[in-house]
Each structure stands twice: as structure tokens, then as C-alpha cells.
Write a protein that holds these residues in place. Structure first.
Motif, PDB file in Angstrom:
ATOM      1  N   VAL A 104       2.404 -52.417  -4.651  1.00  0.00           N
ATOM      2  CA  VAL A 104       2.544 -51.462  -3.542  1.00  0.00           C
ATOM      3  C   VAL A 104       3.875 -50.730  -3.650  1.00  0.00           C
ATOM      4  CG1 VAL A 104       2.701 -51.206  -1.037  1.00  0.00           C
ATOM      5  CG2 VAL A 104       1.070 -52.831  -2.018  1.00  0.00           C
ATOM      6  N   ALA A 105       4.946 -51.471  -3.892  1.00  0.00           N
ATOM      7  CA  ALA A 105       6.273 -50.862  -4.002  1.00  0.00           C
ATOM      8  C   ALA A 105       6.306 -49.818  -5.114  1.00  0.00           C
ATOM      9  CB  ALA A 105       7.326 -51.937  -4.258  1.00  0.00           C
ATOM     10  N   GLN A 106       5.675 -50.106  -6.220  1.00  0.00           N
ATOM     11  CA  GLN A 106       5.662 -49.173  -7.344  1.00  0.00           C
ATOM     12  C   GLN A 106       4.890 -47.907  -7.004  1.00  0.00           C
ATOM     13  OE1 GLN A 106       5.659 -50.498 -11.638  1.00  0.00           O
ATOM     14  NE2 GLN A 106       3.508 -49.940 -11.419  1.00  0.00           N
ATOM     15  N   ARG A 107       3.803 -48.050  -6.262  1.00  0.00           N
ATOM     16  CA  ARG A 107       2.978 -46.895  -5.910  1.00  0.00           C
ATOM     17  C   ARG A 107       3.690 -45.926  -4.965  1.00  0.00           C
ATOM     18  NH1 ARG A 107      -2.747 -46.992  -6.700  1.00  0.00           N
ATOM     19  NH2 ARG A 107      -3.390 -48.800  -7.907  1.00  0.00           N
ATOM     20  N   ILE A 108       4.637 -46.402  -4.186  1.00  0.00           N
ATOM     21  CA  ILE A 108       5.339 -45.479  -3.281  1.00  0.00           C
ATOM     22  C   ILE A 108       6.586 -44.887  -3.928  1.00  0.00           C
ATOM     23  CG2 ILE A 108       4.464 -46.631  -1.226  1.00  0.00           C
ATOM     24  CD1 ILE A 108       7.228 -47.874  -0.830  1.00  0.00           C
ATOM     25  N   GLY A 109       6.787 -45.186  -5.201  1.00  0.00           N
ATOM     26  CA  GLY A 109       7.874 -44.563  -5.944  1.00  0.00           C
ATOM     27  C   GLY A 109       9.188 -45.302  -5.942  1.00  0.00           C
ATOM     28  N   LEU A 110       9.225 -46.518  -5.392  1.00  0.00           N
ATOM     29  CA  LEU A 110      10.450 -47.301  -5.464  1.00  0.00           C
ATOM     30  C   LEU A 110      10.633 -47.839  -6.885  1.00  0.00           C
ATOM     31  CD1 LEU A 110      10.355 -49.321  -2.120  1.00  0.00           C
ATOM     32  CD2 LEU A 110      12.007 -47.571  -2.769  1.00  0.00           C
ATOM     33  N   SER A 111      11.871 -48.100  -7.251  1.00  0.00           N
ATOM     34  CA  SER A 111      12.158 -48.661  -8.557  1.00  0.00           C
ATOM     35  C   SER A 111      11.698 -50.118  -8.580  1.00  0.00           C
ATOM     36  CB  SER A 111      13.660 -48.576  -8.852  1.00  0.00           C
ATOM     37  OG  SER A 111      13.956 -49.173 -10.091  1.00  0.00           O
ATOM     38  N   VAL A 112      10.820 -50.443  -9.517  1.00  0.00           N
ATOM     39  CA  VAL A 112      10.255 -51.779  -9.635  1.00  0.00           C
ATOM     40  C   VAL A 112      10.259 -52.171 -11.106  1.00  0.00           C
ATOM     41  CG1 VAL A 112       8.202 -53.211  -9.278  1.00  0.00           C
ATOM     42  CG2 VAL A 112       8.754 -51.406  -7.643  1.00  0.00           C
ATOM     43  N   PRO A 113      10.752 -53.346 -11.454  1.00  0.00           N
ATOM     44  CA  PRO A 113      10.714 -53.757 -12.861  1.00  0.00           C
ATOM     45  C   PRO A 113       9.278 -53.979 -13.330  1.00  0.00           C
ATOM     46  CG  PRO A 113      11.418 -55.580 -11.472  1.00  0.00           C
ATOM     47  CD  PRO A 113      11.365 -54.370 -10.587  1.00  0.00           C
TER      48      PRO A 113
END
Length: 329
Positions: A104-113
Motif C-alpha cells: 500500500v505504501a509503495q502504491r501511494i508513492g512513498l519511498s519503500v525498500p
């Protein structure tokens, strides 16, 4: 000094601890990432236990509720570059839980490893976010350190004190691009609220830095905690509070409703259209729910409980003029 040395040389960030008399530890053998994801934790967790026995001596410097170990993907790389987390009996399905939240975090454009879930759903394999391609280590400090708080041992509850407004003030004090940091941080808080991540404490937010700049660290250690009841006198209960208060002066850690979350975005973070951020998080959650509704790596019981929590949180933060989840349009 010996206690520091127990932290090892491979913790997140630039700091490394070694005992001079110990000498240089030979580089451990590289690990086959594809094979690890295919085999998973193994029967009764034996494969993961073998990893712990083989690589614990390399010094991980990691802490947390979930069992985890740092391992090398390539023997030629200066330090171990993968974090492997394993679900346990206390928190069943925790690896899959965190995997879905990171999606979910990656889909909203946050930096995710980079993060991958093993075929058996028991292992979560994550690239370290403090390393660059050539093996150079970035500096890292969590918010508890930025606030000069000692939170170990008997003082560990200090990481649950304060508010997300305090976290924002600490991070933006050091970050170079304050406008971008404000937008990202509000998205991170909205994510924490909507995913029902009740463990977003001071040590689960931080900054990275190199020799020229400081910026918000990627998302890490984010899970839906409300699917795990805990025992108390009288029976099992579910904690439905956040790790921190939303704002200074607020007298509760209850999850905020839409209007309060919007006000936090506008008044604290200076985000001009916070409603768009909330809608983006809700859309990402819906997409992840749809994509993984038949994912065999995720136990049906966990998936049903998790997605039920997500649907409920989205209801609480829906536009007043929009129908609630499950209502006819």
C-alpha cells in the motif's frame, strides 16, 4: 564498550561496533535470494533457524518484535544487504501483514525498500534502505535519537510518548527539502491511521543522510496491529489506539476521523489538498485488497481479518457524501 560491540558492525546506518581483539570477521557466503523465497522458513522454521545460526555472528544490530536477521545476497558486497523477517506463533502471519502494508505504501508513492514475500508466506525479505549501489552506507537516525531520548531497557516506553506533531517538528528540523518532507510525512501518518498501525512509535520514523543532505527515511516496520488481540485479565482484547497522540495537547490516542486527519494535514504539515492524500491511501488499500484476495501465501483467516480492518478504517475516513463500504450506490 563490550555491550556496544554486541550490536555488531552491520546495523542500519553508518555506525559500526567492533572489539579490536576480535579481528576482522571473514565475509560470509552469499545467499541465493530466489531459493530463499522459494523455500521460505522451512518445516517448523528450520530453514530460518539455520540462517540465524549461520549469520548471527555477522552482527545485525536490529531489534523489534519480529524475529529477523541480516544476511548477504552477494559475498562480494561489503556488508549483509538483506533483512529477513520470520513470522512466529505470537503474531501469526506478521510477515504477510507487513508485506501487504508495504505494498500500500509503495502504491501511494512513498519511498519503500524492495520487499518480497516467500512462497510459504512465512518470510519477508527486504533490501536495506541505508545502502547505495557501491556498498556505501548512509547515515540513519530514528526520531527518538533526534529527540535525544534514551528508550532502551526500563525506559523503552518513552518511544510511545509524544505526538505525531512532535515527530513532524523533529524531522523537519533536520530535513533539507521541508516542503517535500511535509507532504511525505502526512502521507505516512495517513497510512498509519488507515492501516491501523498501532506501533508507529518514535523509533519507527527516521531520517537518512549523506555528506550533503538529510531526508525522510523510507517506510519500515508498518503493520496492521488490530488483527492481533492480547490477553488481559478477563479475556483477550484488541488495542485500538495509536502509538502516539496525533497532536500536542490531544488527550487521546484514538484513531482520528477524517476531519481531524484533514486538519492535521493542513494545519501541521501545510498540505494544501490533504483529502487527495487520504483518497490515494484508500484507493491503494482497495487495489491491494483486490490483487491479493486469492493470494495463497496469505492465510485466509489473516486476510479476512486484515481486510475487514482496512474496510472499517476506510469507512471512518470516507467522504461524508459518499456511501460507506458495503452500502448500495
Amino acid at each position: 564498550m563490550h555491550l556496544l560491540a554486541l550490536m555488531g558492525a552491520n546495523g542500519i546506518g553508518r555506525l559500526a561496533y567492533l572489539r579490536p581483539e576480535a579481528g576482522v570477521t571473514p565475509a560470509p557466503a552469499g545467499l541465493d535470494r530466489t531459493r530463499l523465497l522459494r523455500e521460505g522458513a522451512g518445516r517448523d522454521g528450520q530453514t530460518f533457524l539455520q540462517l540465524v545460526e549461520a549469520y548471527l555472528a555477522t552482527g545485525s544490530g536490529l531489534s523489534g518484535v519480529q524475529t529477523q536477521i541480516v544476511v548477504p545476497e552477494r559475498a562480494t558486497f561489503p556488508i549483509p544487504n538483506l533483512i529477513v523477517k520470520c513470522s512466529g506463533d505470537d503474531y501469526p502471519g506478521l510477515s504477510a501483514n507487513e508485506f501487504l502494508c508495504l505494498e500500500v505504501a509503495q502504491r501511494i508513492g512513498l519511498s519503500v525498500p524492495r520487499h518480497e514475500l516467500s512462497d510459504d508466506g512465512a518470510l519477508l525479505v527486504i533490501d536495506r534502505f541505508d545502502l547505495v549501489e557501491d556498498g556505501t552506507r548512509l547515515g540513519f537516525e530514528d526520531v527518538a535519537a533526534l529527540m535525544d531520548l534514551r528508550v532502551g531497557g526500563a525506559l523503552s516506553n518513552r518511544k510511545y510518548r509524544g505526538s505525531y506533531e512532535d515527530v513532524f517538528a523533529a524531522i523537519t528540523l533536520f530535513a533539507d527539502d521541508k516542503a517535500a518532507t511535509a507532504r511525505e510525512f502526512f502521507a505516512y501518518v495517513a497510512l498509519t491511521v488507515l492501516l491501523r498501525n498501532g506501533d508507529g512509535h518514535l523509533k519507527n520514523f527516521g531520517v537518512l543522510y549523506d555528506d550533503t543532505r538529510v531526508w525522510l527515511a523510507p517506510v519500515y516496520d508498518v503493520v496492521t496491529t488490530t488483527v492481533y488481540p492480547y490477553d488481559r485479565a478477563g479475556g483477550a482484547v484488541t488495542d485500538r489506539t495509536m502509538a502516539l497522540k496525533l497532536r500536542k495537547g490531544r488527550h487521546t490516542r484514538a484513531y482520528p476521523l477524517r476531519d481531524e486527519l484533514l486538519a492535521f494535514g493542513r494545519e501541521v504539515c501545510g498540505v494544501q489538498a490533504p483529502e487527495q492524500v487520504i483518497e490515494a491511501v484508500c484507493s491503494a488499500m482497495s487495489e491491494v485488497m483486490h490483487q491479493h484476495r486469492s493470494d495463497e501465501r496469505i492465510a485466509p483467516q489473516l486476510r479476512d481479518k486484515l481486510f475487514s480492518e482496512w474496510a472499517g478504517s476506510m469507512d471512518c475516513n470516507a467522504e461524508p457524501s459518499q456511501p460507506r463500504m458495503g452500502e448500495a450506490r
